[in-house]
Design a protein around this motif. Structure first.
Motif, short mmCIF file in Angstrom:
data_model
loop_
_atom_site.label_atom_id
_atom_site.label_comp_id
_atom_site.label_asym_id
_atom_site.label_seq_id
_atom_site.Cartn_x
_atom_site.Cartn_y
_atom_site.Cartn_z
N GLY A 64 0.81 -1.21 0.00
CA GLY A 64 0.00 0.00 0.00
C GLY A 64 0.84 1.25 0.00
N THR A 65 1.95 1.22 0.74
CA THR A 65 2.85 2.38 0.77
C THR A 65 3.45 2.63 -0.61
OG1 THR A 65 3.38 1.94 3.09
CG2 THR A 65 4.91 3.34 1.85
N LEU A 66 3.92 1.53 -1.21
CA LEU A 66 4.50 1.67 -2.55
C LEU A 66 3.44 2.13 -3.57
CD1 LEU A 66 6.73 -1.54 -2.66
CD2 LEU A 66 7.50 0.83 -2.45
N ALA A 67 2.23 1.58 -3.45
CA ALA A 67 1.16 1.96 -4.38
C ALA A 67 0.78 3.42 -4.22
CB ALA A 67 -0.06 1.07 -4.17
N THR A 68 0.79 3.91 -2.99
CA THR A 68 0.47 5.32 -2.73
C THR A 68 1.49 6.23 -3.41
OG1 THR A 68 -0.55 4.75 -0.60
CG2 THR A 68 0.10 7.04 -0.93
N LEU A 69 2.76 5.92 -3.22
CA LEU A 69 3.81 6.73 -3.82
C LEU A 69 3.73 6.66 -5.35
CD1 LEU A 69 6.79 5.73 -1.48
CD2 LEU A 69 5.47 7.86 -1.44
N TRP A 70 3.47 5.46 -5.87
CA TRP A 70 3.38 5.28 -7.32
C TRP A 70 2.20 6.04 -7.91
CZ3 TRP A 70 6.12 3.95 -11.33
CH2 TRP A 70 5.51 3.51 -12.50
N ALA A 71 1.05 5.95 -7.24
CA ALA A 71 -0.15 6.64 -7.73
C ALA A 71 0.03 8.16 -7.67
CB ALA A 71 -1.36 6.22 -6.88
N TYR A 72 0.67 8.65 -6.63
CA TYR A 72 0.90 10.10 -6.52
C TYR A 72 1.86 10.58 -7.60
CZ TYR A 72 2.02 14.68 -4.62
OH TYR A 72 2.20 16.04 -4.47
N TRP A 73 2.89 9.77 -7.89
CA TRP A 73 3.87 10.14 -8.91
C TRP A 73 3.22 10.15 -10.30
CZ3 TRP A 73 6.21 7.48 -13.07
CH2 TRP A 73 7.32 8.12 -13.64
N LEU A 74 2.28 9.23 -10.52
CA LEU A 74 1.62 9.16 -11.82
C LEU A 74 0.60 10.27 -12.01
CD1 LEU A 74 0.98 5.32 -12.34
CD2 LEU A 74 2.61 6.77 -13.57
N GLN A 75 -0.22 10.53 -10.96
CA GLN A 75 -1.37 11.41 -11.12
C GLN A 75 -1.20 12.77 -10.43
OE1 GLN A 75 -3.71 10.59 -13.17
NE2 GLN A 75 -2.90 8.52 -13.51
N GLY A 76 -0.33 12.83 -9.42
CA GLY A 76 -0.15 14.09 -8.70
C GLY A 76 -1.32 14.46 -7.83
N ASN A 77 -2.23 13.50 -7.57
CA ASN A 77 -3.41 13.74 -6.74
C ASN A 77 -3.25 12.95 -5.46
OD1 ASN A 77 -6.02 13.66 -5.53
ND2 ASN A 77 -6.93 14.20 -7.52
N VAL B 170 -6.33 10.68 -4.34
CA VAL B 170 -6.44 9.45 -5.12
C VAL B 170 -5.36 8.45 -4.68
CG1 VAL B 170 -6.21 8.45 -7.42
CG2 VAL B 170 -7.53 10.54 -7.10
N ALA B 171 -4.14 8.96 -4.47
CA ALA B 171 -3.04 8.09 -4.05
C ALA B 171 -3.34 7.43 -2.71
CB ALA B 171 -1.74 8.89 -3.97
N ILE B 172 -3.90 8.21 -1.76
CA ILE B 172 -4.24 7.64 -0.44
C ILE B 172 -5.35 6.60 -0.59
CG2 ILE B 172 -5.27 8.19 1.80
CD1 ILE B 172 -3.80 10.87 1.67
N ALA B 173 -6.32 6.86 -1.44
CA ALA B 173 -7.42 5.91 -1.66
C ALA B 173 -6.90 4.60 -2.23
CB ALA B 173 -8.47 6.52 -2.59
N VAL B 174 -5.96 4.69 -3.16
CA VAL B 174 -5.37 3.48 -3.76
C VAL B 174 -4.58 2.70 -2.70
CG1 VAL B 174 -3.68 2.62 -5.42
CG2 VAL B 174 -5.28 4.42 -6.08
N GLY B 175 -3.74 3.39 -1.93
CA GLY B 175 -2.93 2.71 -0.92
C GLY B 175 -3.76 2.08 0.16
N ALA B 176 -4.77 2.82 0.66
CA ALA B 176 -5.63 2.28 1.72
C ALA B 176 -6.44 1.09 1.22
CB ALA B 176 -6.55 3.38 2.23
N SER B 177 -6.90 1.18 -0.03
CA SER B 177 -7.67 0.07 -0.60
C SER B 177 -6.81 -1.18 -0.73
CB SER B 177 -8.23 0.47 -1.97
OG SER B 177 -9.11 1.56 -1.86
N LEU B 178 -5.56 -1.00 -1.17
CA LEU B 178 -4.67 -2.14 -1.34
C LEU B 178 -4.38 -2.80 0.00
CD1 LEU B 178 -3.13 -3.84 -3.31
CD2 LEU B 178 -1.22 -2.24 -3.18
#
Length: 459
Positions: free
Chosen positions: A380-393, A396-404
C-alpha cells in the motif's frame, strides 16, 4: 554442479537411445534395433518407446524378449499400454498381463474399458485372477487398491536358517525381501523382521526372538495419501496392510508411494488452476476433452465476474467526476488475487502434508491475516507513492494505498479460510478455493476501493 551431471548424462543417453532406435526402425534394421536395447534399463526402454511415433511403438515392443516385455510394460504410460493391448494378438497380451505384479495389473485394469478387463480376467491363471480381483474389490485411492499380495510371511517358530531358505525360494515371486512379516496361525500380523536383523542373527535363533512386535501398519481402507505420509514419516521401504481382523493381506512399497505422490501432486496442481483431472496424461488427451475440462470453472468465473462489472457500472457518477480511479482497478484486484492465491496455496499444502495438524484453523487464519496486514502495509505504501507520482493527486493516491491494504488483508483471510470451509463440506479445497478466491477478491475488492475513494474524496 557435479551432483547434477549424472542426471544430465542419463537424460542424454535416453534421448540417444530413442533417436537411434527410431532411425534403425525406419531403416528396417530390426536386429540392430534389438541390439541397442540389450544394455538399457527397462524404465529407459519404456521412455524410448513412448517417444517413438505411434506406428513404431508396437514394433519396438515386439523386439523385446518375454521377460523384458513384462518389465518394460509396467513402466509404460497407460495410454500406450492400452494401445499395445489392441495391437497385440490375444495370447501375447495374456502372457504379459498374467506375469505383471498384481498391483500394477490392477492399476492397468483401472484404465481399461470394462469389457476388455472382463476378457483379460477370464484368461488369467486362477491364482493371478484371485489376486487381481482382491485388489479391484477395494475402493480406488485406498491402501487395499494399491497394495501387492506378494510378500514373505513367516512364523515365530522359524529359525534364522529356515527363514533364509524360505527367502531364497520365494524371492522370485515377491515384491521385496527387505522386510519380512510374522503372522500367527490366523494370518494376523504379530511382528516384522528386517533383512539386516536376520542376517546378523545367529542361525539357531527364531524369528520370534529377533522380530519387532510394535508394528506400524495401515488398514485396507486407509487413504493412499495417508499411506504416503506414513512411509515418508518413518522412512519405510514398505508398510504392511491388514484387514479389519488384523490379518495381513498385502504390503505397499516405496516405489508405489512415489507414484502416488506424483499423482496427487499433479491433481492438486491442476485443481489449483481450476482444471479437472481424471488421471489421464494431460498432454496425450484429446483437445476437445481438454477444453471441456477447463471450460467449467472459466464459465463459473465468467458469470460471477459480471458482478464486478455491475459494481463498476453502478459507480458511473463517481468515475465520471474522477475517471483516473478506473486506472487502478486492475492493479488492486490483480494484487488481491495474487495475495489470496499465496495464502490458499500454503494452507492447502499444509492440509495435504498434515504440517498444520498441531495448529487450529483459527490460528492459521489469524496468522495469514497478520501476514496480509504486513504485506498490505508494504504494498500500500508503494502503491500510494506510485499513484501520486503518476497522477499528482494525493487523495487518489491515499485511496489506492488504503484500498490495497484492506484488499490484502481480505485476500489473506479469504485465502486461508476457504480451504478449511471446503474441507469441512467434503469438497476438494484445491479445486474449490482458487475460483472462489478470485471471484471474492474481484467483487469485494472493487466494492472496498470505491467506498474508500468516496470516503477519502468526500464524494
Amino acid at each position: 554442479m557435479p551432483a547434477s551431471l549424472p542426471d544430465y548424462s542419463r537424460q542424454e543417453l535416453r534421448n540417444l537411445v530413442r533417436i537411434q532406435l527410431q532411425s534403425l526402425l525406419e531403416e528396417g534394421d530390426f536386429r540392430g534395433a534389438k541390439a541397442i536395447l540389450v544394455p538399457v534399463q527397462s524404465a529407459d526402454i519404456a521412455e524410448a518407446i513412448e517417444g517413438l511415433p505411434e506406428a513404431m511403438q508396437a514394433i519396438a515392443f515386439r523386439l523385446l524378449s518375454k521377460t523384458e516385455a513384462i518389465e518394460v510394460y509396467e513402466y509404460l504410460d497407460s495410454t500406450i499400454q492400452q494401445a499395445l493391448i489392441e495391437e497385440f494378438k490375444r495370447q501375447e497380451v495374456i502372457d504379459i498381463v498374467d506375469q505383471m505384479s498384481p498391483d500394477d495389473r490392477a492399476r492397468l485394469f483401472d484404465e481399461l474399458p470394462a469389457k476388455v478387463v472382463s476378457r483379460l480376467l477370464e484368461q488369467l491363471s486362477p491364482e493371478e485372477r484371485r489376486a487381481t480381483a482382491l485388489l479391484l474389490g477395494y475402493e480406488a485411492g485406498t491402501a487395499g487398491r494399491i497394495m501387492t499380495p506378494e510378500y514373505i510371511a513367516l512364523k515365530e517358530t522359524f529359525t534364522v536358517a529356515q527363514t533364509l531358505e524360505r527367502i531364497r525360494s520365494l524371492s522370485p515371486v515377491t515384491e521385496t525381501i527387505y522386510y519380512l512379516y510374522v503372522t500367527d496361525t490366523a494370518r494376523r500380523l504379530t511382528g516384522i523382521l528386517s533383512l539386516r536383523d536376520l542376517v546378523t542373527a545367529q542361525p539357531h535363533q527364531t524369528t520370534g526372538e529377533i522380530m519387532i512386535r510394535d508394528v506400524v501398519f495401515v488398514h485396507t481402507d486407509t487413504d493412499q495419501e495417508e499411506v504416503a505420509r506414513l512411509i515418508q514419516r518413518y522412512d519405510f521401504l514398505a508398510v504392511p496392510v491388514v484387514d479389519r481382523e488384523q490379518r495381513l493381506v498385502g504390503i505397499i512399497t516405496v516405489d508405489d508411494v512415489i507414484d502416488i505422490i506424483e499423482q496427487e501432486a499433479t491433481e492438486d496442481i491442476y485443481a489449483l488452476a481450476g482444471v479437472q483431472a481424471d488421471g489421464d496424461n494431460y498432454f496425450q488427451t484429446n483437445l476437445v476433452t481438454v477444453a471441456r475440462r477447463r471450460v467449467v470453472w472459466l464459465l463459473v468465473l465468467l458469470l460471477t465476474n459480471t458482478a464486478t462489472g455491475s459494481i463498476i457500472k453502478s459507480q458511473e457518477s463517481l468515475l465520471s467526476r474522477l475517471a483516473v480511479l478506473a486506472a487502478f482497478i486492475p492493479l488492486l484486484v490483480g494484487t488481491g488475487g495474487n495475495v489470496g492465491a499465496q495464502s490458499s496455496t500454503v494452507v492447502i499444502r499444509g492440509l495435504h502434508t498434515d504440517e498444520i495438524r498441531t495448529l487450529g484453523a483459527v490460528q492459521i487464519v489469524f496468522r495469514e491475516g497478520i501476514a496480509g496486514l504486513i504485506l498490505g502495509t508494504m504494498l500500500g505504501t508503494l502503491a500510494t507513492l506510485w499513484a501520486y507520482w503518476l497522477q499528482g493527486n494525493l487523495s487518489v493516491a491515499i485511496a489506492v494505498g488504503a484500498s490495497l491494504l484492506a484488499i490484502s488483508v481480505l485476500a489473506s483471510v479469504a485465502g486461508s479460510t476457504l480451504p478449511f470451509i471446503f474441507r469441512s463440506l467434503n469438497l476438494d479445497p484445491a479445486l474449490m478455493s482458487a475460483p472462489f478466491i478470485t471471484t471474492a477478491v474481484d467483487v469485494l475488492g472493487v466494492l472496498i476501493y470505491f467506498n474508500i475513494a468516496r470516503l477519502v474524496l468526500g464524494m
